[in-house]
Write an enzyme that holds these catalytic residues in place. Structure first.
Site, mmCIF file in Angstrom:
data_model
loop_
_atom_site.group_PDB
_atom_site.id
_atom_site.type_symbol
_atom_site.label_atom_id
_atom_site.label_comp_id
_atom_site.label_asym_id
_atom_site.label_seq_id
_atom_site.Cartn_x
_atom_site.Cartn_y
_atom_site.Cartn_z
ATOM 1 C CD GLU A 1 10.995 -7.278 5.261
ATOM 2 O OE1 GLU A 1 11.295 -8.412 5.742
ATOM 3 O OE2 GLU A 1 10.611 -6.329 5.960
ATOM 4 N NE ARG B 1 4.332 6.900 1.006
ATOM 5 C CZ ARG B 1 4.422 5.722 1.633
ATOM 6 N NH1 ARG B 1 4.689 4.636 0.960
ATOM 7 N NH2 ARG B 1 4.233 5.646 2.933
ATOM 8 C CG ASN C 1 8.706 -1.691 -0.015
ATOM 9 O OD1 ASN C 1 8.095 -1.821 1.052
ATOM 10 N ND2 ASN C 1 9.343 -0.578 -0.340
ATOM 11 C CG HIS D 1 11.473 -2.052 4.230
ATOM 12 N ND1 HIS D 1 10.106 -2.009 4.092
ATOM 13 C CD2 HIS D 1 11.763 -3.241 4.806
ATOM 14 C CE1 HIS D 1 9.594 -3.131 4.584
ATOM 15 N NE2 HIS D 1 10.571 -3.904 5.013
ATOM 16 C CG LEU D 2 11.971 2.652 -1.324
ATOM 17 C CD1 LEU D 2 10.576 3.143 -1.636
ATOM 18 C CD2 LEU D 2 12.934 2.973 -2.455
ATOM 19 C CG ASP E 1 0.593 -17.455 7.398
ATOM 20 O OD1 ASP E 1 1.715 -17.422 7.957
ATOM 21 O OD2 ASP E 1 -0.475 -17.615 8.021
ATOM 22 N NE ARG F 1 10.398 5.944 8.713
ATOM 23 C CZ ARG F 1 9.461 5.858 7.744
ATOM 24 N NH1 ARG F 1 9.593 4.930 6.801
ATOM 25 N NH2 ARG F 1 8.448 6.682 7.731
ATOM 26 C CB ALA G 1 1.921 0.235 6.350
ATOM 27 N N PRO H 1 0.791 -1.228 0.000
ATOM 28 C CG PRO H 1 -0.165 -1.153 2.108
ATOM 29 C CD PRO H 1 0.497 -2.082 1.159
ATOM 30 C CG ASN H 2 -0.170 4.320 1.428
ATOM 31 O OD1 ASN H 2 -1.161 4.877 0.972
ATOM 32 N ND2 ASN H 2 -0.171 3.733 2.621
ATOM 33 C CE1 TYR I 1 9.132 5.177 3.072
ATOM 34 C CE2 TYR I 1 7.656 7.048 2.816
ATOM 35 C CZ TYR I 1 8.092 5.947 3.532
ATOM 36 O OH TYR I 1 7.473 5.615 4.721
#
Ligand code: DQA
Length: 324
Positions: free
Chosen positions: A274, A194, A250, A276-277, A263, A283, A253, A186-187, A199
Site C-alpha cells: 500500500e 491536486r 494507492n 500513499h503520497l 477483501d 493528517r 480515500a 479515486p481522485n 501529493y
C-alpha cells in the site's frame, strides 16, 4: 469469478484447444456455442445448431442471442475454460463483460483459416454482396483488431494442439512470475492538479511511467489501472490477479473505509504493498486509519513519488524471499 476465455476467428480451433487447456489446468470446459443452442432450444423449443440459428434467424437476432447468453455463461460459479463464438467479442457490451476475464486469443494465418472455413461451405455471416474471399477479408480485418485489444495472451495455433496448450500454460506462468499490477483509487487521476504539497507534482501517467521504469529495472512488467469507482477497482483486481505476481496499490480515500477492496486484495492471495503520497498518519484522524493495511505486506507513506519506487523494490524483495 475470473474465467479463462478462448477467442479467435471461426475454425481456428477454439473448442479443441479449450478442451485440452481445461484438461491441462484441471478446470471444467464450457463451449459457448452449445450453451447458446441450449438457450435457444429452451426459449423457442427449436433444436438448431448455431450455424442454422444464424442462417434461419439472421445475424442481428443471433448477435442479440449471444448478448443474452454471455452473462449467463460468465456467471458460472466454478472457474472454467470457455471457448467463445468467433463473433461474440465484437459487440461492445460483450467486450465490457469479457474484459473482466483472462482472454486467450488463438490466431492463425488468414489463408489457412479461409481454406478451412470454405471446406465446410460459405458461412451465413459472410456478406452476400461480395466474393467469399472479399467477405472473409473484410470480417478478418474488423475482428482481428477486436481480438487483439481484448487479449491477455495471444498464441498462434498453427502447431499441434498439445504444443499450443503448452505455449499458453508457459506464457501464463511466465506472466504470473513477471508482472506487477499498479492500481490507483479515486481522485488520483487528477494528480498534478491536486495539492502538490501533499501529493507531489507528477501527473498520474508520469507516475505510472516512472514506476514502470523501476519495475523494468527490477525485471518485471507493470500493468496499471485507475478508477474512481470501488466496483471498477474490484473488477479489475479480480480480472488481473490471475496474471500477476504482486500488487502496488494507492487506494486513495477508499483506504479509510473500503472493506470490499480489502477483501478483494485478500482473495487474490498475492502480496500487495500500500502506498500513499502523503503522510496519512500525520493528517486528520479519519485519514490515519487504513482498512486496507491488513491485506498488505507493507505500507509506505509520505515520500511522494519516491514511495512508488520503494514499493516496487519491497514487493520484489518479498517475491525473491518467498520464491518457491
Ligand atoms: C492518498 C491519501 C488519501 O487519504 C487520499 O484520499 C488520497 C491520496 C495519498 O496518496 O496520500 O486521495 O492515498
Amino acid at each position: 469469478m475470473n474465467h479463462i476465455i478462448i477467442i479467435g476467428f471461426k475454425s481456428v480451433g477454439k473448442s479443441s484447444v479449450g478442451q485440452a487447456l481445461a484438461g491441462a489446468l484441471g478446470l471444467p470446459y464450457l463451449d459457448f456455442d452449445r450453451k447458446l443452442e441450449a438457450f435457444y432450444a429452451e426459449n423457442t423449443g427449436g433444436t438448431l445448431s448455431v450455424s442454422d440459428i444464424l442462417r434461419t434467424q439472421g445475424e442481428p437476432y443471433f448477435r442479440l442471442l449471444e448478448t443474452a447468453v454471455l452473462p449467463r455463461v460468465l456467471s458460472q460459479e466454478s472457474r472454467s475454460v470457455i471457448a467463445l463464438g468467433g463473433g461474440t467479442p465484437c459487440t461492445p457490451v460483450n467486450q465490457k463483460l469479457l474484459r473482466e476475464h483472462t482472454i486467450i486469443y488463438l490466431s492463425d494465418k488468414p489463408d489457412v483459416l479461409f481454406e478451412r472455413i470454405m471446406a465446410a461451405g460459405v458461412p451465413a455471416f459472410f456478406p452476400k454482396d461480395k466474393t467469399p474471399r472479399a467477405g472473409f477479408d473484410e470480417i478478418w480485418q474488423a475482428r482481428t483488431g477486436v481480438y487483439e485489444s481484448l487479449a491477455t495472451i495471444t498464441v498462434g495455433n498453427s502447431v499441434p494442439i498439445a504444443k499450443t496448450v503448452e505455449r499458453i500454460v508457459g506464457e501464463r506462468s511466465k506472466r504470473q512470475r513477471s508482472t506487477l499490477l499498479l492500481m490507483h483509487g479515486p481522485n488520483l487521476n487528477r494528480l498534478g492538479k491536486r495539492d502538490q504539497e501533499l501529493y507531489g507534482t507528477l501527473t498520474l501517467p508520469e507516475l505510472e511511467a516512472k514506476t514502470a521504469e523501476e519495475a523494468k529495472r527490477l525485471g518485471y512488467d507493470l500493468i496499471t489501472f485507475q478508477s474512481n469507482h470501488e466496483g471498477g477497482l474490484i473488477d479489475w483486481i479480480q480480472a488481473h490477479a490471475e496474471m500477476a505476481a504482486g500488487i502496488i496499490i494507492n487506494p486513495g480515500a477508499y483506504t479509510h473505509y473500503s472493506y470490499a477492496l480489502h477483501d478483494a486484495l485478500v482473495d487474490t492471495h498475492l502480496p500487495a504493498v500500500e502506498v500513499h503520497l502523503s503522510k496519512i498518519e500525520d493528517r486528520e484522524p479519519w485519514r490515519q486509519v487504513s482498512v486496507i493495511a491488513p491485506a498488505c505486506i507493507e505500507q509506505i507513506m509520505g515520500k511522494k513519488e519516491a514511495g512508488y519506487a520503494e514499493a516496487a523494490q519491497r514487493l520484489v524483495d518479498y517475491l525473491q524471499r518467498t520464491k518457491v
